[in-house]
Every structure is written in C-alpha cells, then in structure tokens.
Design an enzyme around this catalytic site. Sequence first.
Site, PDB file in Angstrom:
ATOM      1  N   SER A 274       0.794  -1.224   0.000  1.00 50.42           N
ATOM      2  CA  SER A 274       0.000   0.000   0.000  1.00 50.42           C
ATOM      3  C   SER A 274       0.826   1.275   0.000  1.00 50.42           C
ATOM      4  O   SER A 274       1.935   1.314   0.514  1.00 50.42           O
ATOM      5  CB  SER A 274      -0.895   0.028   1.247  1.00 50.42           C
ATOM      6  OG  SER A 274      -1.770  -1.070   1.264  1.00 50.42           O
TER       7      SER A 274
ATOM      8  N   ILE B 103      -6.216   8.140   2.448  1.00 57.34           N
ATOM      9  CA  ILE B 103      -6.500   7.301   1.288  1.00 57.34           C
ATOM     10  C   ILE B 103      -5.366   6.296   1.146  1.00 57.34           C
ATOM     11  O   ILE B 103      -4.194   6.678   1.047  1.00 57.34           O
ATOM     12  CB  ILE B 103      -6.609   8.139  -0.008  1.00 57.34           C
ATOM     13  CG1 ILE B 103      -7.664   9.246   0.137  1.00 57.34           C
ATOM     14  CG2 ILE B 103      -6.869   7.240  -1.213  1.00 57.34           C
ATOM     15  CD1 ILE B 103      -9.068   8.769   0.371  1.00 57.34           C
ATOM     16  N   GLU B 104      -5.728   5.028   1.147  1.00 58.75           N
ATOM     17  CA  GLU B 104      -4.763   3.952   0.933  1.00 58.75           C
ATOM     18  C   GLU B 104      -5.000   3.407  -0.474  1.00 58.75           C
ATOM     19  O   GLU B 104      -6.123   3.090  -0.836  1.00 58.75           O
ATOM     20  CB  GLU B 104      -4.990   2.859   1.972  1.00 58.75           C
ATOM     21  CG  GLU B 104      -4.081   1.672   1.851  1.00 58.75           C
ATOM     22  CD  GLU B 104      -4.340   0.609   2.927  1.00 58.75           C
ATOM     23  OE1 GLU B 104      -3.709  -0.456   2.852  1.00 58.75           O
ATOM     24  OE2 GLU B 104      -5.178   0.847   3.824  1.00 58.75           O
ATOM     25  N   ILE B 105      -3.947   3.333  -1.262  1.00 54.83           N
ATOM     26  CA  ILE B 105      -4.029   2.713  -2.580  1.00 54.83           C
ATOM     27  C   ILE B 105      -3.211   1.433  -2.489  1.00 54.83           C
ATOM     28  O   ILE B 105      -2.015   1.474  -2.187  1.00 54.83           O
ATOM     29  CB  ILE B 105      -3.492   3.636  -3.686  1.00 54.83           C
ATOM     30  CG1 ILE B 105      -4.301   4.935  -3.714  1.00 54.83           C
ATOM     31  CG2 ILE B 105      -3.554   2.915  -5.037  1.00 54.83           C
ATOM     32  CD1 ILE B 105      -3.811   5.939  -4.713  1.00 54.83           C
TER      33      ILE B 105
END
Length: 136
Positions: free
Chosen positions: A110, A121-123
């Site tokens: 992540s 916001i975690e991608i």
Amino acid sequence: MISIDRVDHLVLTVADVDRAVEFYEQILGMTPVEFPGERRAVSFGRQTIKLHAASELVEPTATHPVPGSANLCFVTPNPLAEVQEHLRANEVRIEEGPVSRIGAEGPITSLYLRDPDGNLIEIARYDDAAEETAAE
C-alpha cells in the site's frame, strides 16, 4: 440471519464538492456522477462515493459528519511504481509506503496519501497480482 453482498456506496462529508470531484477524478481516475437535486458523486467499478458538502448536509446523516474523518482503501491493478509516479507528477504527497498490509483477500502492498479534506486514502495492490505481472 441476513447476508450482505457488497458495498453499494459510501458518503464523504467534504468542505468543497468541486475540489473533491476534481481530486477523485484527476488523481484517482474515478468518474464524476450527478444525481437529481444537484447532488454529486464519483464512481469506480460498481461503487459510488457520494459527496456531501459539510455546509449542506443531506438527512439522514452520520452523527458527527465532518470533512477529513474517513480512512478508505482502494485497490489498483496498476503497479505501485506507476501509481507513485502519477502521484508525484500531480504533486500529491505520499504519506507512507510502499508498505506491506493485509487486505480483505490477503497480503497487499500500500501507499498512503490524503485527499483535499485530509481523509486518509490507501491505494493498494494485492501481492499475488504483482507476482503475476512479474511472471509475464
């Protein structure tokens, strides 16, 4: 006993709907959506994030709806190096990452950033997807 199939939509309380739509469209590649009554949202896959202005809340609402109180994780099919490059090119600060985490379906890697309201916001990318890409 009931059964839940999936998340249909989430609601984010934001300071500025236009700014939020621009971020989610330009930075995260989501599609702007308009609903009757001048309500706005962004969509991706089969999900929608409805955006409610803090100054014009839609009832019923959460007990304490405030901008910047969410923590969301989005899954990407893109290699995280490409995501990092895109974020840097758009002057979006990466708070942390890449780091190993556990997602709903297993190990993920992540990156963390913040939207214009300060939401975390975690991608993430599933590690087995990264291994499959490397094997091709």
